[in-house]
Scaffold this active site. Structure first.
Site, PDB file in Angstrom:
ATOM      1  N   ALA A  19      63.762  52.003  51.409  1.00  0.00           N
ATOM      2  CA  ALA A  19      62.981  51.305  50.395  1.00  0.00           C
ATOM      3  C   ALA A  19      63.154  51.971  49.033  1.00  0.00           C
ATOM      4  O   ALA A  19      63.466  51.307  48.042  1.00  0.00           O
ATOM      5  CB  ALA A  19      61.513  51.262  50.795  1.00  0.00           C
ATOM      6  N   GLY A  52      70.096  52.242  62.791  1.00  0.00           N
ATOM      7  CA  GLY A  52      71.020  51.427  62.009  1.00  0.00           C
ATOM      8  C   GLY A  52      71.154  49.996  62.520  1.00  0.00           C
ATOM      9  O   GLY A  52      72.158  49.339  62.289  1.00  0.00           O
ATOM     10  N   ARG A 299      58.363  44.969  72.126  1.00  0.00           N
ATOM     11  CA  ARG A 299      57.981  46.346  72.433  1.00  0.00           C
ATOM     12  C   ARG A 299      56.539  46.504  72.903  1.00  0.00           C
ATOM     13  O   ARG A 299      56.254  47.299  73.784  1.00  0.00           O
ATOM     14  CB  ARG A 299      58.175  47.206  71.188  1.00  0.00           C
ATOM     15  CG  ARG A 299      59.611  47.387  70.866  1.00  0.00           C
ATOM     16  CD  ARG A 299      59.826  48.044  69.537  1.00  0.00           C
ATOM     17  NE  ARG A 299      61.250  48.187  69.317  1.00  0.00           N
ATOM     18  CZ  ARG A 299      61.789  48.580  68.186  1.00  0.00           C
ATOM     19  NH1 ARG A 299      61.014  48.892  67.173  1.00  0.00           N
ATOM     20  NH2 ARG A 299      63.090  48.672  68.073  1.00  0.00           N
ATOM     21  N   GLU A 433      57.940  50.966  54.914  1.00  0.00           N
ATOM     22  CA  GLU A 433      56.979  51.142  55.995  1.00  0.00           C
ATOM     23  C   GLU A 433      55.590  51.538  55.483  1.00  0.00           C
ATOM     24  O   GLU A 433      54.602  51.398  56.208  1.00  0.00           O
ATOM     25  CB  GLU A 433      57.507  52.188  56.990  1.00  0.00           C
ATOM     26  CG  GLU A 433      56.893  52.040  58.371  1.00  0.00           C
ATOM     27  CD  GLU A 433      57.471  53.024  59.385  1.00  0.00           C
ATOM     28  OE1 GLU A 433      58.682  53.311  59.332  1.00  0.00           O
ATOM     29  OE2 GLU A 433      56.689  53.500  60.227  1.00  0.00           O
ATOM     30  N   ILE A 449      64.691  47.491  58.863  1.00  0.00           N
ATOM     31  CA  ILE A 449      65.709  47.749  57.835  1.00  0.00           C
ATOM     32  C   ILE A 449      65.791  46.580  56.849  1.00  0.00           C
ATOM     33  O   ILE A 449      65.725  46.792  55.643  1.00  0.00           O
ATOM     34  CB  ILE A 449      67.073  48.107  58.471  1.00  0.00           C
ATOM     35  CG1 ILE A 449      66.911  49.385  59.304  1.00  0.00           C
ATOM     36  CG2 ILE A 449      68.141  48.278  57.402  1.00  0.00           C
ATOM     37  CD1 ILE A 449      68.195  49.921  59.916  1.00  0.00           C
TER      38      ILE A 449
HETATM   39  C1  LIG Z   1      64.170  57.106  65.106  1.00  0.00           C
HETATM   40  C2  LIG Z   1      63.986  55.802  64.434  1.00  0.00           C
HETATM   41  C3  LIG Z   1      64.904  54.774  64.655  1.00  0.00           C
HETATM   42  C4  LIG Z   1      64.737  53.559  64.021  1.00  0.00           C
HETATM   43  N1  LIG Z   1      65.687  52.598  64.191  1.00  0.00           N
HETATM   44  C5  LIG Z   1      65.572  51.443  63.516  1.00  0.00           C
HETATM   45  C6  LIG Z   1      66.604  50.476  63.589  1.00  0.00           C
HETATM   46  O1  LIG Z   1      67.625  50.685  64.229  1.00  0.00           O
HETATM   47  N2  LIG Z   1      66.429  49.302  62.918  1.00  0.00           N
HETATM   48  C7  LIG Z   1      65.315  49.060  62.154  1.00  0.00           C
HETATM   49  O2  LIG Z   1      65.231  47.996  61.564  1.00  0.00           O
HETATM   50  N3  LIG Z   1      64.346  49.994  62.047  1.00  0.00           N
HETATM   51  C8  LIG Z   1      64.458  51.165  62.695  1.00  0.00           C
HETATM   52  N4  LIG Z   1      63.476  52.110  62.564  1.00  0.00           N
HETATM   53  C9  LIG Z   1      62.406  51.897  61.592  1.00  0.00           C
HETATM   54  C10 LIG Z   1      62.930  52.154  60.192  1.00  0.00           C
HETATM   55  O3  LIG Z   1      63.941  53.119  60.229  1.00  0.00           O
HETATM   56  C11 LIG Z   1      61.850  52.643  59.245  1.00  0.00           C
HETATM   57  O4  LIG Z   1      60.795  51.769  59.265  1.00  0.00           O
HETATM   58  C12 LIG Z   1      62.418  52.746  57.824  1.00  0.00           C
HETATM   59  O5  LIG Z   1      63.445  53.680  57.806  1.00  0.00           O
HETATM   60  C13 LIG Z   1      61.362  53.127  56.828  1.00  0.00           C
HETATM   61  O6  LIG Z   1      61.988  53.273  55.567  1.00  0.00           O
HETATM   62  P1  LIG Z   1      61.145  53.726  54.308  1.00  0.00           P
HETATM   63  O7  LIG Z   1      62.080  53.802  53.176  1.00  0.00           O
HETATM   64  O8  LIG Z   1      59.950  52.894  54.182  1.00  0.00           O
HETATM   65  O9  LIG Z   1      60.611  55.173  54.722  1.00  0.00           O
HETATM   66  P2  LIG Z   1      61.409  56.500  55.107  1.00  0.00           P
HETATM   67  O10 LIG Z   1      62.818  56.236  55.400  1.00  0.00           O
HETATM   68  O11 LIG Z   1      60.625  57.201  56.136  1.00  0.00           O
HETATM   69  O12 LIG Z   1      61.365  57.315  53.752  1.00  0.00           O
HETATM   70  C14 LIG Z   1      60.172  57.783  53.199  1.00  0.00           C
HETATM   71  C15 LIG Z   1      60.428  59.084  52.483  1.00  0.00           C
HETATM   72  O13 LIG Z   1      59.308  59.431  51.688  1.00  0.00           O
HETATM   73  C16 LIG Z   1      59.074  60.805  51.790  1.00  0.00           C
HETATM   74  N5  LIG Z   1      57.661  61.076  51.477  1.00  0.00           N
HETATM   75  C17 LIG Z   1      56.571  60.801  52.232  1.00  0.00           C
HETATM   76  N6  LIG Z   1      55.452  61.198  51.611  1.00  0.00           N
HETATM   77  C18 LIG Z   1      55.823  61.746  50.435  1.00  0.00           C
HETATM   78  C19 LIG Z   1      55.115  62.355  49.353  1.00  0.00           C
HETATM   79  N7  LIG Z   1      53.782  62.486  49.372  1.00  0.00           N
HETATM   80  N8  LIG Z   1      55.817  62.812  48.297  1.00  0.00           N
HETATM   81  C20 LIG Z   1      57.179  62.695  48.260  1.00  0.00           C
HETATM   82  N9  LIG Z   1      57.882  62.131  49.249  1.00  0.00           N
HETATM   83  C21 LIG Z   1      57.227  61.663  50.339  1.00  0.00           C
HETATM   84  C22 LIG Z   1      59.423  61.126  53.220  1.00  0.00           C
HETATM   85  O14 LIG Z   1      59.707  62.494  53.380  1.00  0.00           O
HETATM   86  C23 LIG Z   1      60.627  60.234  53.456  1.00  0.00           C
HETATM   87  O15 LIG Z   1      61.846  60.878  53.172  1.00  0.00           O
HETATM   88  C24 LIG Z   1      63.617  53.340  63.189  1.00  0.00           C
HETATM   89  C25 LIG Z   1      62.695  54.350  62.993  1.00  0.00           C
HETATM   90  C26 LIG Z   1      62.879  55.578  63.593  1.00  0.00           C
HETATM   91  C27 LIG Z   1      61.883  56.660  63.360  1.00  0.00           C
END
Ligand SMILES: Cc1cc2nc3c(=O)[nH]c(=O)nc-3n(C[C@H](O)[C@H](O)[C@H](O)COP(=O)(O)OP(=O)(O)OC[C@H]3O[C@@H](n4cnc5c(N)ncnc54)[C@H](O)[C@@H]3O)c2cc1C
Lengths: 470, 417
Positions: A19, A52, A299, A433, A449
């Protein structure tokens, strides 16, 4: 008067996952100064360790394989799994933009995908792409490379501790701790960073926040493992709530039914179950040697069935089915998946009663061979083969906390909605998320994703379109 | 069927009994609380069988009344376990039922086995506080993971996690098995990403070559280092030093690798190199300066010699020839001026216009420079007043001084002719 702001950027983004980085790339095309703040010493969050898997309705691969699909169908799958608790407007955007978003990752970032689709549980059709390296890092790496090209800094070890609003209630900037050492909240040096145009919250879910999640869902006690990275904690979400954001469905937290008992976290076993064990094999109750559910159910249904009355479950697949999991070799090497020359050996090693197991497999195989309907309602596509080719593989399963469906409320423009006025908080966006409502009661596999990237891009574009304040 | 036969039968049918038992435990509602571990089951079955083997036909309960006489084959493994008495008994009773169902048909043997079982049950209840069946946790085998580590192990792992250098443990397939947080930072990848990754993807082709070579030729206990290029998650490359060693375990080879990010060191080295280069350049400049000074000195000497030849000597010659006092005075002051200019060195500027002057004009200029009036010049050169005036006008024109309020004498003052 001396300014309280140590630095100033057009756009300040918190979180370096799908995101946050998609927002940065879109915003960077318009604004000269964009910064991404990340509390961990490594960028990428859950996104980089994810599987992925990317669901897209009406994709080129579907066209090639003559699979009939549409955003409408994807939306209806999302609503069915989500028990209609979804925010329909947001869910529709994800379904409608899924293919566009997929193509964006290919054209603009150069992401490489495998040349075939997977059919994941809860989806009506095969619509899931998978990155060539079976990992979200296959998308995160090109995103980080793009940011580097565009000169967008990713400042690591910088922890968002508080949002700062103007007297008029506009988002003005953030208080951060620089040189933060996770998870010590007192570490680092306090600093205020101002955003001339907007702030974007993209801090992900809180599945690793044992304190916070048990408040939301008392069943999720400390001893339940999670698949997430260590930094998946709730401070970003809490800061947003303190700034007036509206919480949505925080207690809807998903467990993954496919995780292995024999390794930590998501590991390599989860992808084995998802890509081979469930679609091409069967799920067995160890105590009875019998199936108990449609393996391709969503799930939530799976986890509920698996946890009911303390079941212990394993998934079984034969050599033909095992080929569908690209992580098979690694699973065998790490002992997560075990290999057997016969069902007898498999039963003995797993303490499964042999006779009912054999009977179960025979019944299942004859369903496939005779094209009958499964009593649990598992879809049995034409190309599905009976489980009869040794060697046989088994994986011991345990449910692990995986995804937070809840989060802050946003509107279709990715603006954060105020808890009292129900109006957008000016200059404040969120994506990924950390937001809530898209998936309702249960997120379908491979739908996060497209959600994170679609709304990340919307947030980035809209934030960049704001007039800079003086 | 006699009791001994029955016992043999029990042992032979262990598998079938076990299958039945699994199903029954499930149906009994005790699943989740009773362990379904095969080892545990075998131990219970063995106990019953052994008791039946040693039992005589007149067996009574009393044989088991006292724990002292109670000979439980699995006694040595009955130790700490979280199972409750109730759960143990449930599993035990279900087993007896299964044995009956699977093999014992005669009422007599059935009764005897029941007696034995009851006796055992009583004994277990009585002695529950003193001993417990072992290995009866909810999960048959402990979920993978280290047993609680000893203090030295804890310290070792603390060091592993906190050292300032990256550590990677790599196996024969070049796959990373273990990393520490510093290594994650260096490559910008989470532990979950690094584990299972081929180490060669973290460097370029030549780095991969170096590592392959090291892996091939290192013998156990040896250590080799090399500077190779590292790749950060965003594709940026950085200089790194890897130190590779080898340790063999259970017939397999492992390579612990220590990684150092040399970016900062390289920056420092570059600064040092630049400084060194600058001093070298300065030395070079100084050398050329010295050389040109040398050259200038030579030039200067040459000029002096030429000047003496062209200007001073002819003057002296003229004076020696002249009979007029006036003329000699003019030439004397001219000589003085020339000699003075020689001592002045290079400070005088050369004016482009001066090069256009004729010999006569230059002579007139030199006289002007020397402070001679037009009249002095007429006398010295034996030419008319008008001619000198014309010459002066032409000189001014050539020197681009016409119309300017600049005195010819002033202009010529600091110039060498
Ligand atoms: C093991 C695993 C496998 C998955 N596989 C899939 C898949 O194959 N397909 C799919 O669609 N979804 C999958 N998901 C779900 C999906 O990956 C996540 O929902 C998605 O990556 C979330 O992206 P995001 O950018 O919202 O958050 P994230 O990728 O979690 O990034 C958030 C970032 O913000 C940082 N952060 C948090 N709080 C703070 C703060 N206070 N200050 C500064 N930084 C902060 C964190 O450290 C992190 O790096 C999977 C999830 C997991 C855990």
């Amino acid at each position: 008067m001396k300014s309280i702001w140590a630095e100033e950027y057009d756009i300040v983004i918190i979180g370096s996952g799908f995101a946050g980085l998609s927002a940065a790339i879109e915003a960077g095309k318009v604004c000269p100064s964009v910064i991404v703040l990340e509390k961990m010493p490594v960028p990428g969050g859950n996104s980089s360790i994810s599987g992925g898997l990317f669901a897209a309705a009406g994709s080129p691969l579907q066209a090639r394989e003559r699979i009939m699909d549409s955003p409408e169908l994807m939306l209806s799958d999302m609503l069915a799994a989500g028990l209609e608790l979804n925010n329909k407007e947001l869910a529709r955007i994800v379904a409608e933009k899924s293919t566009e978003t997929l193509l964006w990752t290919i054209k603009e970032l150069g992401v490489k995908y495998k040349p075939r689709l997977s059919h994941l549980g809860g989806h009506s059709v095969a619509r899931t792409y998978n990155t060539a390296n079976t990992s979200g890092s296959g998308i995160i790496k090109p995103m980080l490379a793009k940011c580097r090209d565009m000169g967008i800094p990713i400042r690591l070890r910088t922890y968002l501790s508080q949002f700062i609003l103007t007297k008029g209630g506009e988002m003005e900037g953030v208080a951060v701790r620089e040189n933060y050492i996770f998870p010590n909240r007192e570490s680092g040096v306090l600093k205020r960073i101002r955003a001339r145009r907007a702030v974007i919250l993209a801090t992900g879910g809180f599945s690793e926040d044992k304190e916070f999640r048990v408040i939301q869902d008392p069943k999720l006690t400390e001893d339940i493992e999670s698949t997430n990275h260590q930094g998946a904690t709730a401070e970003g979400l809490i800061a947003a709530l303190k700034a007036g954001a509206t919480p949505v469905q925080l207690s809807l937290i998903q467990l993954g039914p496919w995780a292995s008992r024999d390794e930590e976290g998501f590991g390599v076993g989860s992808m084995f179950s998802m890509l081979a064990g469930f679609p091409y094999g069967i799920l067995i109750d160890v105590r009875t040697g019998r199936r108990f559910i449609n393996e391709q159910a969503d799930r939530k249904l799976l986890v509920d069935a698996m946890l009911s009355s303390g079941r212990e479950s394993i998934a079984i697949v034969d050599q033909k089915g095992g080929q569908h999991a690209s992580t098979l070799d690694q699973c065998l090497k790490r002992g997560v998946v075990k290999k057997f020359e016969s069902i007898e050996e498999l039963a003995a090693a797993n303490n499964v009663p042999l006779a009912p197991l054999k009977e179960t497999i025979d019944v299942y195989n004859s369903l496939i061979e005779k094209g009958r309907e499964d009593m649990f309602g598992k879809p049995l596509p034409m190309d599905l083969l009976p489980i009869s080719h040794p060697p046989y593989y088994s994986i011991r399963l345990i449910s692990k906390v995986h995804h937070c469906m809840g989060g802050v409320q946003i509107n279709a423009e990715a603006q954060v909605v105020h808890i009292e006025t129900h109006q957008p908080i000016s200059r404040f966006y969120a994506a990924g998320e950390v937001t809530g409502g898209v998936h309702g009661a249960s997120r379908l596999g491979s739908n996060a994703i497209p959600e994170c990237i679609t709304f990340g891009r919307i947030a980035g574009k809209n934030a960049a379109a704001q007039k800079p304040r003086t | 069927m006699g009791i001994h036969e029955a016992t043999r039968e029990i042992r032979k049918s262990e598998n079938r009994i076990f299958q039945e038992w699994l199903c029954d435990v499930h149906d009994s509602g005790y699943h989740g609380r009773v362990s379904v571990d095969r080892k545990y089951f075998s131990m219970m079955l063995d106990t019953v069988a052994a008791a039946m083997e040693t039992a005589d036909e007149n067996l009574t309960r009393s044989r088991f009344d006292s724990s002292a006489e109670w000979d439980f084959p699995g006694l040595h493994i009955i130790k700490e376990s979280g199972i409750t008495l109730e759960a143990f008994l449930a599993g035990f009773k279900v087993m007896i039922r299964c044995i009956e169902r699977v093999i014992l048909h005669s009422d007599a043997t059935r009764l005897r086995m029941r007696n034995i079982a009851d006796a055992m049950e009583l004994a277990v209840v009585a002695e529950w506080e003193n001993f417990r069946p072992a290995g009866l946790s909810l999960h048959p085998e402990p979920i993978q993971g280290p047993e609680s580590p000893t203090t030295p192990e804890k310290i070792l792992s603390a060091i592993f996690f906190s050292v300032g250098e990256g550590i990677l443990l790599v196996d024969q397939d070049f796959e990373i098995l273990k990393t520490n947080p510093r290594a994650c930072e260096i490559y910008g990848l989470l532990e979950q990403n690094l584990i299972g990754t081929d180490i060669r993807t973290l460097t370029d082709e030549s780095g991969a070559g170096t590592l392959t070579l090291f892996f091939e030729k290192l013998i156990e206990g040896q250590r080799l280092s090399a500077e190779i290029t590292g790749l950060y998650v965003d594709g940026k490359s950085f200089p790194s030093t890897v130190t590779v060693s080898r340790s063999d375990l259970d017939g397999k080879r492992y390579w612990p690798i220590i990684v150092q990010d040399d970016t900062e060191q390289k920056i420092l080295e570059k600064q040092l190199r630049q400084e060194k280069q600058q001093t070298e350049e300065m030395n070079l400049t100084l050398k050329t300066v010295l050389k040109s000074i040398e050259q200038d000195k030579k030039d200067f000497e040459n000029r002096v010699a030429t000047k003496i030849r062209t200007s001073v000597l002819p003057g002296i010659h003229k004076i020696s020839k002249s009979s007029h006092d006036n003329v000699s005075r003019s030439y004397l002051s001219l000589l003085e001026q020339q000699l003075l200019s020689l001592t002045k060195g290079f400070e005088n500027e050369l004016h482009g216009g001066l090069l256009k002057l004729t010999r006569t004009e230059i002579e007139i200029c030199r006289l002007i420079q020397a402070g001679c009036s037009t009249k002095d010049i007429c006398n010295a050169m034996r030419i008319s007043y008008e001619t000198v005036q014309t010459h002066r006008k032409n000189i001014r024109k050539k020197l681009d001084l016409t119309g300017r309020k600049l005195n010819l004498h002033t202009f010529l003052m600091n110039r060498s002719l």
